[in-house]
Motif scaffolding. Sequence first.
Motif, mmCIF file in Angstrom:
data_model
loop_
_atom_site.group_PDB
_atom_site.id
_atom_site.type_symbol
_atom_site.label_atom_id
_atom_site.label_comp_id
_atom_site.label_asym_id
_atom_site.label_seq_id
_atom_site.Cartn_x
_atom_site.Cartn_y
_atom_site.Cartn_z
ATOM 1 N N ASP A 239 -52.584 31.333 19.758
ATOM 2 C CA ASP A 239 -52.003 31.428 21.099
ATOM 3 C C ASP A 239 -52.881 32.275 22.012
ATOM 4 O O ASP A 239 -53.121 31.918 23.172
ATOM 5 C CB ASP A 239 -50.601 32.025 21.031
ATOM 6 C CG ASP A 239 -49.574 31.052 20.464
ATOM 7 O OD1 ASP A 239 -49.862 29.844 20.458
ATOM 8 O OD2 ASP A 239 -48.490 31.508 20.045
ATOM 9 N N ARG A 240 -53.370 33.413 21.497
ATOM 10 C CA ARG A 240 -54.196 34.310 22.310
ATOM 11 C C ARG A 240 -55.538 33.659 22.649
ATOM 12 O O ARG A 240 -56.062 33.825 23.754
ATOM 13 C CB ARG A 240 -54.420 35.636 21.581
ATOM 14 C CG ARG A 240 -53.172 36.478 21.395
ATOM 15 C CD ARG A 240 -52.651 37.003 22.736
ATOM 16 N NE ARG A 240 -51.605 37.994 22.526
ATOM 17 C CZ ARG A 240 -50.321 37.741 22.364
ATOM 18 N NH1 ARG A 240 -49.917 36.463 22.391
ATOM 19 N NH2 ARG A 240 -49.439 38.692 22.183
ATOM 20 N N ASN B 258 -57.876 31.071 30.776
ATOM 21 C CA ASN B 258 -58.089 32.026 31.873
ATOM 22 C C ASN B 258 -59.547 32.478 31.910
ATOM 23 O O ASN B 258 -59.833 33.666 32.065
ATOM 24 C CB ASN B 258 -57.164 33.227 31.707
ATOM 25 C CG ASN B 258 -55.721 32.895 31.999
ATOM 26 O OD1 ASN B 258 -55.298 32.798 33.150
ATOM 27 N ND2 ASN B 258 -54.947 32.681 30.939
ATOM 28 N N GLU C 70 -54.879 31.081 25.352
ATOM 29 C CA GLU C 70 -54.588 31.748 26.617
ATOM 30 C C GLU C 70 -55.869 32.274 27.263
ATOM 31 O O GLU C 70 -56.084 32.111 28.478
ATOM 32 C CB GLU C 70 -53.613 32.900 26.380
ATOM 33 C CG GLU C 70 -53.283 33.681 27.645
ATOM 34 C CD GLU C 70 -52.435 34.913 27.358
ATOM 35 O OE1 GLU C 70 -51.799 35.416 28.292
ATOM 36 O OE2 GLU C 70 -52.434 35.371 26.197
ATOM 37 N N SER C 71 -56.736 32.912 26.474
ATOM 38 C CA SER C 71 -57.975 33.461 27.026
ATOM 39 C C SER C 71 -58.923 32.361 27.484
ATOM 40 O O SER C 71 -59.598 32.491 28.515
ATOM 41 C CB SER C 71 -58.661 34.352 25.984
ATOM 42 O OG SER C 71 -57.915 35.524 25.759
#
Length: 429
Positions: free
Chosen positions: A26-27, A34, A30-31
């Motif tokens: 998930d991280r 972005n 997300e990164s």
Amino acid sequence: MAQKVAWMTMKSIAADVEDSLARMADRVRESMANRGRAIDAYFYRSHLVYQRELDNLIFRSWLYACHVSEIPEPGDYVLLEVGEDSIIISRDDTGDIHALMNICRHRGARLCEERSGNRRTFVCPYHGWVYETSGELRAARHMEMKEGFDKANYGLREALCVVYQGLVFINCDPSAGDFLGPLRNLERQLGAYDLPNARVAHKQTYRVDANWKLVLENYLECYHCATSHRAYARMHTLKDLECNTRERVHQMLDRSDAMTGIAGMSAEYRAIYGDAESFGACVQASRYGLYDGYLTGSEDGQPVAPLMGQIKGYDGGCGDHQLGPLGFMLNYPDHCVLYRFLPRGLTATDMEIVWFVNGDAVEGIDYELDRLIWLWHNTTLEDEYIIRRNSEGVNSRFFTPGPYHPEFERTLQHFIDWYLNCMQDSLAS
């Protein structure tokens, strides 16, 4: 040659008992979604991430180990310590260099404790197994009683090892891609310094109480240079925007080959991170300018040692090189400075700096050590201070990642893109 080690107490971070591969995925997503923003604190705090980094990034990459002059004679060795692992860089009786895991093949005891030395053999202090300096098992006390035991099957585990212009590199991935081929793109630029015959004037390891990525990220951008490194900033054009220094740098590049006497001294090459020819085989060469009145990287910008190798004069510039994902060289006409960053735990990183001078230079006659190391020793102490402050901030529960500068942090963004792709690939394996 002297070596100093500045140790600090490692900052501990509690393990997240709810951490998981699903959270990591998930991280990462997300990164990646972005892009252009600093990565989440999760990547500096997660023990799971750290182990994935070691397995899928660090130990699959080409890492600078030492200079050939540090192991000149048969039996000489130095230790390379990465994470919780130790690797013996040794020269055997035939003169060949090996990268041997510092682990007895019996029950795992460390063979060497001293960071450097000379051994006729490597003897396990636990049960006395004896290994050649090339890694073969010579003797295993009383193991002839073990049916089927064959010494040939129990040599020390070995990493890949290559030597380029006197610099020794290792890779723990047996299927790693070629590194010598990419490195040969630096033949003209690095060859000018005659590094195989250079002298290691000084080396020092600085222990930084921060995650390895924060230490590397700091090196990959000069957005902080003008505010954090006043001595460096008054000399080096890299601290300013390209639009403000372009003319000065181009003038330096135009005269570089003639002033240094080296054809191709100003040639550029760049194949790093995601653009490298193979995984972890980053190679880069560029040259940037010094401001008027400064000839080299010293306290006053004046020469501190004889010209290196075949270099004939000062062009008002310095060479900027990358050798693998975690190794870098900043080369002035009269000395070279090599940086290496190695993780030593989730919140501890070793920055090693090696200062090279011409091979026939004599300390106290041709150079004064304090003058030689002044700029980069003090710059590194400044870095250590700001990196620790960065670490304390990103580990706050209130930290929200901010945007990267499009120019100053361009190479940092390149690294982060590669890093996130590595982490994503590790989840699929």
